[in-house]
Design an enzyme around this catalytic site. Structure first.
Site, short mmCIF file in Angstrom:
data_model
loop_
_atom_site.label_atom_id
_atom_site.label_comp_id
_atom_site.label_asym_id
_atom_site.label_seq_id
_atom_site.Cartn_x
_atom_site.Cartn_y
_atom_site.Cartn_z
N GLU A 84 89.04 89.51 61.27
CA GLU A 84 88.98 88.20 61.93
C GLU A 84 89.71 87.11 61.14
OE1 GLU A 84 84.93 88.62 64.59
OE2 GLU A 84 84.71 88.26 62.46
N ASP A 131 84.36 93.38 73.97
CA ASP A 131 83.61 94.42 74.69
C ASP A 131 82.64 93.75 75.65
OD1 ASP A 131 82.26 94.05 71.76
OD2 ASP A 131 80.73 94.28 73.31
N1 SAH Z 1 82.59 98.18 63.66
C1 SAH Z 1 81.91 97.43 62.62
C2 SAH Z 1 80.63 96.78 63.13
C3 SAH Z 1 80.91 95.66 64.10
S1 SAH Z 1 79.47 94.75 64.49
C4 SAH Z 1 81.59 98.42 61.49
O1 SAH Z 1 81.41 99.58 61.74
O2 SAH Z 1 81.50 97.94 60.36
C5 SAH Z 1 80.14 93.65 65.71
C6 SAH Z 1 80.81 92.39 65.20
O3 SAH Z 1 81.54 91.78 66.25
C7 SAH Z 1 79.83 91.32 64.75
O4 SAH Z 1 80.41 90.54 63.72
C8 SAH Z 1 79.58 90.49 66.01
O5 SAH Z 1 79.57 89.11 65.76
C9 SAH Z 1 80.73 90.82 66.96
N2 SAH Z 1 80.39 91.49 68.23
C10 SAH Z 1 81.32 91.94 69.11
N3 SAH Z 1 80.73 92.59 70.13
C11 SAH Z 1 79.39 92.57 69.91
C12 SAH Z 1 78.27 93.11 70.59
N4 SAH Z 1 78.41 93.82 71.71
N5 SAH Z 1 77.04 92.91 70.07
C13 SAH Z 1 76.89 92.19 68.94
N6 SAH Z 1 77.92 91.67 68.24
C14 SAH Z 1 79.17 91.86 68.70
#
Ligand code: SAH
Length: 230
Positions: free
Chosen positions: A12, A196
């Site tokens: 980001e 998403d």
């Molecule tokens: N893929 C990462 C985890 C991502 S968590 C890993 O494995 O380390 C999701 C991140 O994107 C968080 O920072 C949140 O703010 C945002 N986000 C995007 N879609 C989201 C969703 N469906 N639910 C919660 N947070 C979401």
């Protein structure tokens, strides 16, 4: 002006660092903070790591240690409002914590005594964002963002958050950052680009669109920085 720009994940803030070009970095409280000059402003840029606790720590540090006078958040989110498609931008009008629950005592979801169920973002920054959107020719939704320490990949939970808070998008850091800025009296702006639909396919969609959606958000935030104070 001293402007903080934060994200939650490296992806980001990478486009922001690339854009500012030259920067210095320093370590504080287990995190890296990048400082740069850009268009007459001093910037402090960092990603917090995911979730409410780490984002609280980073936002507090940016305000208290680095003296930021305004905070802009750039990142990705899951959609609740079906009008929001992958890559679309949403600016938070107000934010809440969907996983904060002491309803057993008769309080509403997202509320604790002496707190606020919703924290409002800065109106002047939102109207500036509307100008930026029209100048860039991009669509910007304004709406409620719900934050919690959960990656939501479940249509039932998604619908519940939407109905309970009238929320349009959800993520994991906005409301905690809002809470810090509100308490410190620092204007803030939370921007998210959709990665998403917070449904069963959320993790696949997130992985596929993280980079492109983070870039959309960062491009917009850079334009905001260019507009602040001009
Ligand atoms: N893929 C990462 C985890 C991502 S968590 C890993 O494995 O380390 C999701 C991140 O994107 C968080 O920072 C949140 O703010 C945002 N986000 C995007 N879609 C989201 C969703 N469906 N639910 C919660 N947070 C979401």
């Amino acid at each position: 002006m001293k402007i903080a720009i934060m994200g939650a994940m490296p992806e980001e803030i990478a486009p922001l660092l690339e854009r500012v070009g030259e920067y210095t970095s320093s370590e504080y409280a287990g995190n890296t903070y990048y400082e740069a000059s850009y268009k007459g402003h001093s910037l402090v840029i960092a990603y917090s790591k995911i979730g409410k606790v780490f984002s609280t720590l980073t936002a507090s540090t940016m305000l208290q240690k680095f003296g930021a006078e305004v905070l802009l958040f750039s990142g990705v989110a899951g959609a609740i409002n079906p009008e929001l498609k992958i890559g679309d931008l949403i600016a938070a009008t107000k934010l809440c914590q969907h996983d904060l629950d002491i309803t057993a005592f008769g309080h509403p979801y997202g509320y604790v005594p002496e707190g606020k169920q919703f924290i409002e973002a800065d109106a002047a920054l939102i109207s500036m964002a509307k100008e930026v959107a029209s100048e860039m020719g991009v669509k910007l939704m304004e709406g409620i963002i719900a934050t919690g320490d959960q990656f939501v990949a479940d249509p039932v939970r998604n619908r519940w958050i939407g109905e309970t808070f009238n929320a349009d998008a959800l993520e994991m850091e906005g409301a905690s950052v809002a809470c810090v800025c509100d308490a410190m009296g620092v204007p803030f702006f939370i921007l998210r680009s959709i990665s998403d639909a917070a449904d069963m396919d959320a993790s696949f969609s997130f992985d596929a669109f993280l980079i492109s959606s983070a870039q959309e958000s960062a491009n917009f935030i850079i334009k905001m920085v260019e507009k602040i104070g001009h």
